[in-house]
Design an enzyme around this catalytic site. Structure first.
Site, PDB file in Angstrom:
ATOM      1  N   TYR A   1      20.647  78.217  11.830  1.00  0.00           N
ATOM      2  CA  TYR A   1      19.728  77.400  11.021  1.00  0.00           C
ATOM      3  C   TYR A   1      18.398  77.288  11.728  1.00  0.00           C
ATOM      4  O   TYR A   1      18.333  77.280  12.954  1.00  0.00           O
ATOM      5  CB  TYR A   1      20.291  76.007  10.713  1.00  0.00           C
ATOM      6  N   PRO A   2      17.331  77.212  10.956  1.00  0.00           N
ATOM      7  CA  PRO A   2      16.017  77.002  11.562  1.00  0.00           C
ATOM      8  C   PRO A   2      15.706  75.505  11.627  1.00  0.00           C
ATOM      9  O   PRO A   2      16.265  74.720  10.855  1.00  0.00           O
ATOM     10  CB  PRO A   2      15.072  77.702  10.573  1.00  0.00           C
ATOM     11  N   MET A   3      14.863  75.116  12.564  1.00  0.00           N
ATOM     12  CA  MET A   3      14.510  73.692  12.662  1.00  0.00           C
ATOM     13  C   MET A   3      13.100  73.464  13.199  1.00  0.00           C
ATOM     14  O   MET A   3      12.500  74.346  13.803  1.00  0.00           O
ATOM     15  CB  MET A   3      15.523  72.944  13.523  1.00  0.00           C
TER      16      MET A   3
ATOM     17  N   HIS B   1      19.875  65.598  25.428  1.00  0.00           N
ATOM     18  CA  HIS B   1      20.275  66.705  24.544  1.00  0.00           C
ATOM     19  C   HIS B   1      21.124  67.735  25.312  1.00  0.00           C
ATOM     20  O   HIS B   1      22.185  68.153  24.851  1.00  0.00           O
ATOM     21  CB  HIS B   1      19.009  67.369  23.987  1.00  0.00           C
TER      22      HIS B   1
ATOM     23  N   LYS C   1      10.509  70.165  14.962  1.00  0.00           N
ATOM     24  CA  LYS C   1      10.440  68.802  15.488  1.00  0.00           C
ATOM     25  C   LYS C   1       9.287  68.098  14.795  1.00  0.00           C
ATOM     26  O   LYS C   1       8.211  68.679  14.621  1.00  0.00           O
ATOM     27  CB  LYS C   1      10.291  68.835  16.997  1.00  0.00           C
TER      28      LYS C   1
ATOM     29  N   ARG D   1      19.888  85.215  30.332  1.00  0.00           N
ATOM     30  CA  ARG D   1      19.742  84.288  29.200  1.00  0.00           C
ATOM     31  C   ARG D   1      18.581  84.688  28.301  1.00  0.00           C
ATOM     32  O   ARG D   1      18.563  84.351  27.120  1.00  0.00           O
ATOM     33  CB  ARG D   1      19.557  82.865  29.720  1.00  0.00           C
TER      34      ARG D   1
ATOM     35  N   GLN E   1      25.069  78.715  22.523  1.00  0.00           N
ATOM     36  CA  GLN E   1      23.873  78.595  21.678  1.00  0.00           C
ATOM     37  C   GLN E   1      22.776  79.501  22.179  1.00  0.00           C
ATOM     38  O   GLN E   1      22.630  79.721  23.381  1.00  0.00           O
ATOM     39  CB  GLN E   1      23.418  77.129  21.615  1.00  0.00           C
TER      40      GLN E   1
ATOM     41  N   SER F   1      17.307  64.655  18.103  1.00  0.00           N
ATOM     42  CA  SER F   1      17.647  65.142  16.754  1.00  0.00           C
ATOM     43  C   SER F   1      17.509  64.019  15.729  1.00  0.00           C
ATOM     44  O   SER F   1      16.985  64.235  14.631  1.00  0.00           O
ATOM     45  CB  SER F   1      19.084  65.684  16.714  1.00  0.00           C
TER      46      SER F   1
END
Ligand code: 76R
Length: 248
Positions: free
Chosen positions: A144-146, A171, A148, A130, A184, A222
């Site tokens: 996409y970037p994110m 999640h 928190k 992984r 993912q 989210s």
């Protein structure tokens, strides 16, 4: 101070988004175009060999919409290798016909919210697979970037470990219900790029991206804490499809 989650890092990632300079491509003569395609072909071959030797992985996708025309997603052992490969690509004749659209630098990341088991996790082949994933050749990609949030009442980084773990559990449960449909890869980019994570999703059905991301919007982590950058979505390119895309 809240306890930072320990993370495991794997291969470094470069998402290199380009557009095609169609005016320049059309203005080139047949010989110039053939030479450029030959160089592109050589790079794709080289990346294939590297992947077969498990020294990294590259995925190539077209991008729908005006943000870019295609993306190279590269995973390599070191930042130096990523830097060398982008420079090598930039020196090719093919690169002359491309325009830089966006890029993202990050590193494959696993966090231990849900437990990491006993012993050295990197000695575990499943964990290693992984951290150093061979990128799927699914039909579609979504990137996409994110971040928190760090707002006064909604500050992820001031929650206790237990609160964060509980939210990550929920999640993970949603995520796992997409097993077999969406793969993912989370790459961490705190200190490396403008957002905190890059999210790269692969699927054979692009609608599953919408369903998964939509479902997650209702999940607390989210809904309360997620902040998102631009989304890039597109379809798998191999040598033949790339040539077809460039054919005049
Ligand atoms: O790695 C694991 O399988 C363990 C559970 C898990 C963690 C720790 C997990 C599962 N994720 C984790 C961490 Mn995720 N993930 C996202 C997004 O659009 C949105 O709302 C969010 C973007 C998607 C779509 C997604 C999918 N995840 C993270 C982190 C780091 C958090 C931190 O450290 O604070 C982020 C930013 C993030 C974001 N996640 C899964 C998925 C899916 C499909 C799964 C299930 C994976 C599987 O079981 O194979």
């Amino acid at each position: 101070m809240s306890e930072a989650t320990s993370t495991l890092e794997g291969w470094y990632a470069l998402h290199d988004f380009r557009s095609i300079d169609w005016t320049a491509w059309k203005a080139a003569d047949d010989e110039e175009r053939a030479g450029a395609l030959e160089e592109l072909h050589n790079f794709l071959q080289e990346w294939n060999v590297l992947e077969q030797n498990n020294e990294g992985s590259t995925a190539v996708y077209s991008i729908v919409g005006q943000k870019a025309d295609f993306v190279f997603m590269h995973l390599r052992e070191t930042l130096e290798e990523l830097n060398a490969l982008e420079n090598a690509f930039n020196k090719t004749d093919f690169a002359k016909y491309t325009i830089k659209a966006y890029s993202y630098v990050s590193v494959v990341e696993l966090s231990n919210y849900l437990g990491s088991g006993d012993g050295d996790p990197k000695a575990n082949p499943a964990v290693l697979a992984r951290l150093q994933p061979i990128l799927p050749k699914s039909k579609y990609i979504c990137f996409y970037p994110m971040n928190k949030k760090r707002d006064l009442s909604d500050n992820w980084y001031m929650l206790s470990m237990e609160e964060r773990r509980e939210m990550m559990r929920s999640h993970g449960l949603i995520g796992r219900s997409y097993a077999g449909k969406v793969k993912q890869i989370i790459t961490g980019s705190v200190g490396l790029d403008d957002w905190e994570w890059g999210v790269t999703l692969f699927s054979d059905d692009a609608l599953q991206f919408k369903k998964l991301v939509y479902e997650m919007r209702f999940d607390e982590v989210s809904a309360r804490f997620g902040e998102f950058g631009s989304f890039y979505v597109g379809g798998l390119l191999n040598e033949q499809l790339f040539e077809e895309m460039l054919k005049l």
